[in-house]
Design a protein around this motif. Sequence first.
Motif, short mmCIF file in Angstrom:
data_model
loop_
_atom_site.label_atom_id
_atom_site.label_comp_id
_atom_site.label_asym_id
_atom_site.label_seq_id
_atom_site.Cartn_x
_atom_site.Cartn_y
_atom_site.Cartn_z
N PRO A 1 29.83 -19.74 -4.26
CA PRO A 1 28.52 -19.74 -3.96
C PRO A 1 28.05 -18.34 -3.75
CG PRO A 1 30.03 -20.03 -2.16
CD PRO A 1 30.75 -19.86 -3.48
N ASN A 2 26.71 -18.30 -3.51
CA ASN A 2 26.05 -17.07 -3.10
C ASN A 2 26.33 -16.85 -1.43
OD1 ASN A 2 24.40 -14.99 -2.27
ND2 ASN A 2 22.28 -15.93 -3.49
N ALA A 3 27.17 -15.98 -1.35
CA ALA A 3 27.86 -15.97 0.01
C ALA A 3 28.37 -14.57 0.07
CB ALA A 3 28.67 -17.19 0.29
N ARG A 4 28.43 -14.05 1.47
CA ARG A 4 29.06 -12.90 1.85
C ARG A 4 30.72 -13.06 1.93
NH1 ARG A 4 28.07 -8.20 3.52
NH2 ARG A 4 29.13 -8.57 5.61
N TRP B 1 52.64 -14.02 -11.42
CA TRP B 1 53.38 -12.81 -11.29
C TRP B 1 52.60 -11.93 -10.43
CZ3 TRP B 1 58.07 -12.65 -12.56
CH2 TRP B 1 58.73 -13.15 -13.47
N GLN B 2 51.69 -12.63 -9.85
CA GLN B 2 50.69 -11.77 -8.77
C GLN B 2 50.00 -10.59 -9.49
OE1 GLN B 2 51.83 -11.89 -4.79
NE2 GLN B 2 53.68 -12.82 -5.19
N ARG B 3 49.53 -10.89 -10.84
CA ARG B 3 48.66 -9.69 -11.50
C ARG B 3 47.45 -10.35 -11.51
NH1 ARG B 3 52.09 -10.34 -17.05
NH2 ARG B 3 51.27 -12.51 -16.73
N SER B 4 46.47 -9.41 -11.17
CA SER B 4 44.83 -9.78 -11.00
C SER B 4 44.48 -10.05 -12.37
CB SER B 4 44.14 -8.69 -10.53
OG SER B 4 42.82 -8.65 -10.28
N LEU B 5 43.85 -11.38 -12.16
CA LEU B 5 42.82 -11.61 -13.48
C LEU B 5 41.50 -11.24 -13.19
CD1 LEU B 5 45.43 -13.59 -14.10
CD2 LEU B 5 43.56 -15.24 -14.82
N THR B 6 40.95 -11.44 -11.87
CA THR B 6 39.65 -11.11 -11.55
C THR B 6 39.47 -10.97 -9.98
OG1 THR B 6 37.08 -11.34 -12.04
CG2 THR B 6 38.57 -13.48 -11.79
N ASP B 7 38.51 -10.20 -9.76
CA ASP B 7 38.05 -10.54 -8.39
C ASP B 7 36.86 -11.42 -8.34
OD1 ASP B 7 39.84 -8.24 -6.91
OD2 ASP B 7 38.51 -6.78 -7.31
N ILE B 8 36.45 -11.86 -7.15
CA ILE B 8 35.23 -12.76 -7.07
C ILE B 8 34.47 -12.46 -5.98
CG2 ILE B 8 36.43 -14.59 -8.53
CD1 ILE B 8 37.16 -16.32 -5.97
N GLY B 9 33.26 -13.07 -5.91
CA GLY B 9 32.43 -12.74 -4.64
C GLY B 9 31.91 -11.15 -4.55
N LEU B 10 31.62 -10.62 -3.69
CA LEU B 10 30.98 -9.20 -3.45
C LEU B 10 31.65 -8.30 -4.54
CD1 LEU B 10 30.38 -9.11 0.37
CD2 LEU B 10 28.74 -9.36 -1.48
N ALA B 11 33.16 -8.35 -4.63
CA ALA B 11 34.00 -7.51 -5.49
C ALA B 11 34.10 -8.03 -7.00
CB ALA B 11 35.39 -7.06 -4.86
N GLY B 12 33.52 -9.03 -7.31
CA GLY B 12 33.82 -9.62 -8.68
C GLY B 12 32.34 -9.13 -9.44
N PRO B 13 32.62 -9.80 -10.58
CA PRO B 13 31.27 -9.66 -11.66
C PRO B 13 30.25 -10.41 -10.94
CG PRO B 13 33.37 -10.33 -12.73
CD PRO B 13 33.71 -10.42 -11.23
N ASP B 14 30.33 -11.35 -10.22
CA ASP B 14 29.02 -12.04 -9.71
C ASP B 14 28.44 -11.29 -8.67
OD1 ASP B 14 29.86 -13.84 -6.65
OD2 ASP B 14 31.73 -13.08 -8.23
N LYS B 15 29.11 -10.34 -7.99
CA LYS B 15 28.56 -9.38 -7.15
C LYS B 15 28.15 -10.04 -5.71
CE LYS B 15 29.08 -6.02 -9.73
NZ LYS B 15 30.12 -4.91 -9.51
N GLY B 16 28.58 -11.34 -5.54
CA GLY B 16 28.32 -11.94 -4.31
C GLY B 16 27.08 -12.80 -4.57
N LYS B 17 26.52 -12.94 -5.69
CA LYS B 17 25.27 -13.86 -5.97
C LYS B 17 25.64 -15.29 -6.61
CE LYS B 17 22.49 -9.87 -7.06
NZ LYS B 17 21.57 -9.22 -8.06
N GLY B 18 26.95 -15.44 -6.41
CA GLY B 18 27.61 -16.82 -7.00
C GLY B 18 27.44 -16.58 -8.27
N ALA B 19 28.63 -17.80 -8.95
CA ALA B 19 28.69 -17.86 -10.35
C ALA B 19 29.83 -18.57 -10.46
CB ALA B 19 29.33 -16.69 -11.25
N LYS B 20 29.84 -19.15 -11.79
CA LYS B 20 30.96 -20.00 -12.19
C LYS B 20 31.98 -19.36 -13.31
CE LYS B 20 28.03 -24.50 -12.10
NZ LYS B 20 27.64 -25.68 -12.71
N TYR B 21 32.95 -19.58 -12.78
CA TYR B 21 34.19 -18.71 -13.46
C TYR B 21 34.84 -19.75 -14.34
CZ TYR B 21 33.45 -14.59 -10.61
OH TYR B 21 32.84 -13.28 -10.07
N PHE B 22 35.05 -19.37 -15.36
CA PHE B 22 35.68 -20.41 -16.67
C PHE B 22 37.00 -19.65 -16.94
CE2 PHE B 22 36.89 -21.99 -20.67
CZ PHE B 22 36.49 -23.27 -20.71
#
Length: 481
Positions: free
Chosen positions: A124-127, A136-157
Motif C-alpha cells: 500500500p501507499n504507506a510509511r 538463503w537470506q539473499r535480498s531480492l528487493t526492498d519494498i516500501g520507502l526503500a524499495g522501487p515503489d518509494k513508499g507510494k505503493g505497488a504490486k510486486y510480481f
Amino acid sequence: MKTTKTKSKLATTIFSGLFAAIMASSVYGQDFHQGYPANTKSVQNLYDEMDMQRATQAYMWSFPAVSFQSMYEGSKAEGLNYGDMIIADDYANSNSLFLTANTTTIYAQSNFTLKDGPVVIDVPNARFVGMVDDYWQRSLTDIGLAGPDKGKGAKYFFVPPAYTGEIPSEGYIVIQATQNSHNFMIRGLVDNGDVGAAVASMKKTKVYPYAERASPKPNSFVSLTDAKIDTLPHVGLEYWQRLSNFINDNPVEERDRFFMASLKFLGIEKGKPFNPDARQKKILLEGAQLGDAMARATLFAPRIEGAQVWEGRSWKWAVLLKPDQRGENYEQIDERLHWFYGAIYMTPAMALRGPGPGSQYIQTFVDSKHNWLDGANSYKLTIPANVPAKDFWSITLYDSETRSLVQNKSTQPAVSSYDKLKVNADGSVDLYFAPKAPKGFESNWIETLPKKGFFVWLRAYHPTEGLFDGSWKLSDVERVK
C-alpha cells in the motif's frame, strides 16, 4: 651426477621406509597393512569419520536456509499458511523465540512459495520499509520507502525459477527469483507515537498467488505480542528434516552441488524423503552438535577481518558479509554463518558501513575483563552523550544459548532513547544489566537471569559519522557490585 643420484636414491629409500612403517601401523587410529585398511572395521570407521566431517560442514553451510525454513515451520505450527502474517502490533517481547528480535519497532513477517507459480505482494501507499529474501537470506528487493515503489505503493510480481508462463507487461514491478521459498518482512514507522496507525497501514499489505488475482483470499494476521512461536533451528534430527524439506522445495544451485554429493551418504537427497538409518542418525546428531559449537565460536569470537569496531574495545560489527554473500574469489560462508547464526534477514542497506538512512548494529559478548557476560552478575554500560543516531538508539540483551531475547519476568529486555531514562549531568546514560535493579536506576535497568549467559546489541537508527570515524566510542561493559 653420481652423487646426486645416490642422494636421490637414499631419500627415496628413507621416504619409502617411513611410509611403509606408517602404513604397517595406524593412521588416525585406523590399522593399515601394506597400504590397505587392515580390516572391514577400519574401512567403516574411516567412512563414519568422513561422513561426520561432512555433516559438520553441511550444518554450517545450510544454517541460513534452515533458519528461514524454521521460521516457516514455527509459523505453520501456529496455524499460519503461506501469505499469512505474524505482526508485532504492540512491539515484540520475549514470549516467542526469534533470532535477535527487535522490541523497539513495529514489524510483520510472512513466508511465501513460488513452487506453484508467481506470487504478488501488493504494497500500500504507506510509511513503512521492508525486504524480501530467499531462504538463503539473499535480498531480492526492498519494498516500501526503500524499495522501487518509494513508499507510494505497488504490486510486486515474483517470477519462479525456470518460469515460462505469463508475465504482465504493465501494472507490476517484476522480480526474477532463483529459489521458490521466500520470506518478507515489513517495519512500520511510528509517527508521533501513533502505533495504531502504523499497524493499520501494514495490515493493508496483501500476499497472494498471481492465479488468484481476480479474487485473492484475505491474509490472516497473528499478533506476536500474545503468541509463543518457536522459530529457532534447533540442533537435532529436526534440523536435518527441515534441510531436506528445503532442498526438496527448491532448485539446487551450481555452487552447492558438492554439498549435495556429501549429503547423499547422510540420507538427504533431492527428490527423496528424509529417512536416515541408525548409523546416519548418529552421525547427523554428532555433526550438528559439532557444527553448532563451531558456529558459536564464529559468532562469539569472530576471526573475520574487519570485525573490530574500536581498537582496544570489545565491540564487534554484527554485519560482516556482503548482501550477495560473495567475496572476490569465494563464497562468504564464514561471514554468512557469523551473521545468520545470530540474526535473520539481509538487505543491501544493512551492509552499508557509513552514515545515512537505515540502521547499524554492533555487539559485545564479554565484559571489560574479557569474561563472557553472565546473567548472575551485575554490570554497568555507560552510553556517552550525543549517540550518533539521527532517529533513535536502543540496547537489547539476548540469551547466548538461543540468541533470542532474554526471557526475563518483564518480557522487555531492551531500553531505547524513546524511554524515560535517567540521564547524567554530562548527557551520558548509565545502564545496568543485573538480576535486581539498582536503587534509583530502575528505569535504566534490564533484568538478567542467573545461570543464563547474555550478549548486548546496540542499534543505531540512521547512524551519523561519529559511529564510524572514532569520534564517539562505547566503553566496554563493566562488572560492578
